[in-house]
Write an enzyme that holds these catalytic residues in place. Structure first.
Site, PDB file in Angstrom:
ATOM      1  N   ARG A  98      30.802 -66.908  51.540  1.00 22.21           N
ATOM      2  CA  ARG A  98      32.009 -66.451  50.846  1.00 22.21           C
ATOM      3  C   ARG A  98      33.227 -67.096  51.468  1.00 22.21           C
ATOM      4  O   ARG A  98      33.279 -67.297  52.676  1.00 22.21           O
ATOM      5  CB  ARG A  98      32.131 -64.934  50.876  1.00 22.21           C
ATOM      6  CG  ARG A  98      32.406 -64.397  52.241  1.00 22.21           C
ATOM      7  CD  ARG A  98      31.634 -63.231  52.748  1.00 22.21           C
ATOM      8  NE  ARG A  98      30.347 -63.019  52.202  1.00 22.21           N
ATOM      9  CZ  ARG A  98      29.890 -61.824  51.864  1.00 22.21           C
ATOM     10  NH1 ARG A  98      30.618 -60.770  52.036  1.00 22.21           N
ATOM     11  NH2 ARG A  98      28.697 -61.687  51.374  1.00 22.21           N
ATOM     12  N   ASP A 103      37.333 -55.913  53.607  1.00 25.77           N
ATOM     13  CA  ASP A 103      36.704 -54.599  53.499  1.00 25.77           C
ATOM     14  C   ASP A 103      37.608 -53.545  54.117  1.00 25.77           C
ATOM     15  O   ASP A 103      38.104 -53.736  55.235  1.00 25.77           O
ATOM     16  CB  ASP A 103      35.364 -54.566  54.243  1.00 25.77           C
ATOM     17  CG  ASP A 103      34.283 -55.383  53.562  1.00 25.77           C
ATOM     18  OD1 ASP A 103      34.204 -55.347  52.321  1.00 25.77           O
ATOM     19  OD2 ASP A 103      33.502 -56.038  54.276  1.00 25.77           O
TER      20      ASP A 103
END
Length: 170
Positions: A98, A103
């Site tokens: 990625r 998060d």
């Protein structure tokens, strides 16, 4: 006069393993800091970490932020996802490569279990690549009754290396 919005401290984990990893994290921090209702309070150093989940991929660069926010958890998540998208993130493979990942690790000590949002992050206390940068900023933060520094000591920091790079100010 309307009441002043409630400010909540939240921790955000950042990571990526595609392209210029350091620049991607720096851009993500800048874009998140530009979101109305989000103020970066503290920023960890950069951590080089082994891939987790799918191990046949490039190493990751990880970091952590502590932000003060007046956004709701859902709105903070939407802001994080918008930053990812703006940097070219495409969700193709779980635990795969990625360009950037943001998060929400903690949100004001709250426990949240909603579709698409679980806080504290479900595997926070098991992952050294998240615990090490978070412990740099908030070692005494308690998650589920356990201090972040104690969780890191239990998990161990194998495969996680703090890089000696200058960190832009928060």
């Amino acid at each position: 006069m309307p009441p002043e919005p409630v400010k909540v401290e939240a921790a955000i984990g950042l990571g990526g393993n595609v392209g210029d990893k350091r620049a991607n994290i720096d851009r993500a921090v800048e874009r998140l800091a530009a979101v109305p209702g989000v103020r970066v309070v503290a920023r960890s150093g950069y951590y080089r970490t082994e891939p987790w989940g799918i191990t046949e991929q490039d190493w990751f660069l990880n970091a952590c932020l502590v932000v003060e926010t007046t956004l709701s958890p859902a709105d903070l998540l939407a802001a994080c996802l918008a930053v990812e998208t703006s940097l070219g993130r495409r969700r193709a493979e779980r635990w795969g490569p990625r360009i950037i990942d943001l998060d929400i690790l903690t949100f004001g000590g709250r426990t949240i279990d909603e579709p698409g949002l679980e806080v504290p992050h479900p595997r926070l206390m098991e992952r050294a690549f998240v615990l090490a940068p978070l412990a740099e900023l908030r070692p005494d933060l308690s998650v589920g009754g356990v201090r972040v520094a104690d969780a890191l000591a239990t998990v161990g920091a194998g495969g996680v290396e703090r890089l000696d790079w200058d960190v832009p100010p928060a």
